[in-house]
Design an enzyme around this catalytic site. Structure first.
Site, short mmCIF file in Angstrom:
data_model
loop_
_atom_site.label_atom_id
_atom_site.label_comp_id
_atom_site.label_asym_id
_atom_site.label_seq_id
_atom_site.Cartn_x
_atom_site.Cartn_y
_atom_site.Cartn_z
N PRO A 12 41.48 28.10 25.24
CA PRO A 12 40.94 28.36 23.76
C PRO A 12 40.05 27.54 23.22
O PRO A 12 39.89 26.16 23.35
CB PRO A 12 42.24 27.91 23.18
CG PRO A 12 43.07 26.94 24.04
CD PRO A 12 42.76 27.70 25.39
N ASN A 13 39.03 28.09 22.51
CA ASN A 13 38.10 27.79 21.77
C ASN A 13 36.95 26.95 22.61
O ASN A 13 35.75 26.62 22.03
CB ASN A 13 38.63 26.45 20.70
CG ASN A 13 39.83 26.80 20.05
OD1 ASN A 13 39.42 27.92 19.15
ND2 ASN A 13 40.76 26.34 19.90
N ARG A 20 31.27 24.77 17.93
CA ARG A 20 32.34 23.78 17.39
C ARG A 20 31.98 22.25 17.60
O ARG A 20 31.26 21.99 18.55
CB ARG A 20 33.68 24.05 18.39
CG ARG A 20 33.34 23.68 19.54
CD ARG A 20 35.02 23.98 20.60
NE ARG A 20 35.99 23.16 20.08
CZ ARG A 20 37.06 22.85 20.91
NH1 ARG A 20 37.14 23.21 22.30
NH2 ARG A 20 38.07 22.26 20.57
N TYR A 25 31.29 18.03 21.70
CA TYR A 25 31.10 18.68 22.68
C TYR A 25 29.81 19.33 23.00
O TYR A 25 29.40 19.85 23.99
CB TYR A 25 31.87 19.97 22.55
CG TYR A 25 33.52 19.93 22.08
CD1 TYR A 25 34.30 19.41 23.44
CD2 TYR A 25 34.25 20.09 21.25
CE1 TYR A 25 35.35 18.97 23.27
CE2 TYR A 25 35.40 19.75 20.89
CZ TYR A 25 36.29 19.48 22.06
OH TYR A 25 37.72 19.06 21.79
N ASN A 77 39.96 24.22 32.46
CA ASN A 77 39.98 23.40 31.22
C ASN A 77 40.72 24.09 30.13
O ASN A 77 40.50 24.91 29.57
CB ASN A 77 38.49 23.35 30.91
CG ASN A 77 38.47 22.40 29.41
OD1 ASN A 77 39.51 22.03 28.93
ND2 ASN A 77 37.34 22.17 29.01
N ALA A 80 43.41 22.79 24.36
CA ALA A 80 44.40 22.12 23.72
C ALA A 80 45.91 22.29 24.42
O ALA A 80 46.54 21.61 24.08
CB ALA A 80 44.62 22.34 22.29
N GLU A 101 41.63 19.61 36.83
CA GLU A 101 41.43 19.84 35.64
C GLU A 101 40.14 19.11 34.86
O GLU A 101 40.04 18.07 35.31
CB GLU A 101 42.73 19.15 34.82
CG GLU A 101 42.92 19.28 33.32
CD GLU A 101 44.21 18.58 32.89
OE1 GLU A 101 45.22 19.10 33.08
OE2 GLU A 101 44.18 17.55 32.10
N HIS A 103 37.85 17.94 31.41
CA HIS A 103 37.39 18.12 30.00
C HIS A 103 36.11 17.58 29.65
O HIS A 103 35.78 16.50 30.36
CB HIS A 103 38.73 17.33 29.35
CG HIS A 103 40.05 17.65 29.60
ND1 HIS A 103 40.52 18.50 29.05
CD2 HIS A 103 40.90 17.12 30.71
CE1 HIS A 103 41.72 18.73 29.28
NE2 HIS A 103 41.99 18.10 30.31
N ARG A 110 40.23 9.69 22.09
CA ARG A 110 40.17 10.42 20.95
C ARG A 110 41.42 10.13 20.37
O ARG A 110 42.23 9.13 20.58
CB ARG A 110 39.78 11.81 21.32
CG ARG A 110 38.39 11.91 22.09
CD ARG A 110 37.97 13.42 22.31
NE ARG A 110 38.12 14.43 20.97
CZ ARG A 110 38.24 15.54 20.90
NH1 ARG A 110 37.93 16.25 22.17
NH2 ARG A 110 38.17 16.23 19.90
C1 DQA Z 1 38.82 19.51 25.65
C2 DQA Z 1 39.74 18.75 25.04
C3 DQA Z 1 41.02 19.17 24.32
O1 DQA Z 1 41.72 18.23 23.75
C4 DQA Z 1 40.46 20.17 23.42
O2 DQA Z 1 41.77 20.95 22.64
C5 DQA Z 1 39.73 21.18 24.01
C6 DQA Z 1 38.63 20.85 24.78
C7 DQA Z 1 37.74 19.08 26.48
O3 DQA Z 1 37.28 19.94 27.18
O4 DQA Z 1 37.21 18.02 26.22
O5 DQA Z 1 39.77 22.10 23.32
O6 DQA Z 1 39.64 20.27 26.77
#
Ligand code: DQA
Length: 145
Positions: A12-13, A20, A25, A77, A80, A101, A103, A110
């Protein structure tokens, strides 16, 4: 030897990259990050599929399709969902495909809730804080196996 198949799954996102929280990011948009990843391996004997969804169930469907389509490795990835999706943990465990995984940000520096990953224990490694190059590192790790 047959060409290896790696599936990259973004949660998501992540389609909102470049829009964002750029301070965290970066400015690159989602599509340019996908092209960057594919470009890095264009001369290699590997097929890279990149998928994204904002829905948990869809991410599980992607993982299961990696199983049914005999992928050799998965990079995920989970956004959240990382921090609370036991359904994704179960799905990663179920497919028995080496999964890394990733990120973009350094989740360990954070908010407190980001330090916990419920999905990482199902993975062979967690890479964080390296931006888009984290995906490259993850693929290289999988190709080495
Ligand atoms: C993320 C880190 C997560 O905590 C966050 O919710 C994201 C992006 C990252 O790529 O740093 O959406 O996965």
């Amino acid at each position: 030897m047959e060409m290896k198949k790696i599936m990259i799954i973004n949660g998501p996102n992540l389609n909102f990259l470049g829009i964002r929280e750029k301070g965290i990011y970066g400015n690159d948009d989602y599509e340019s990050i996908c092209s960057y990843i594919k470009g890095k391996f264009s001369d290699k004997d590997v097929r890279i599929d990149i998928l994204q969804s904002n829905s948990e169930g869809k991410l599980i469907d992607f993982l299961q399709s990696a199983y049914f389509r005999n992928f050799d490795g998965v990079v995920i990835n989970p956004g959240a969902y990382t921090h609370y999706s036991y359904a994704l943990f179960d799905a990663i465990k179920s497919i028995s495909i080496p999964t890394v995984e990733v990120h973009l940000s350094n989740i360990h520096e954070r908010e407190e809730f980001r330090k916990i990953s419920v999905t990482a224990p199902a993975c062979i490694a967690q890479i964080y804080g390296k931006g888009k190059d984290g995906y490259i590192e993850a693929i290289e790790l999988l190709l080495k196996r």
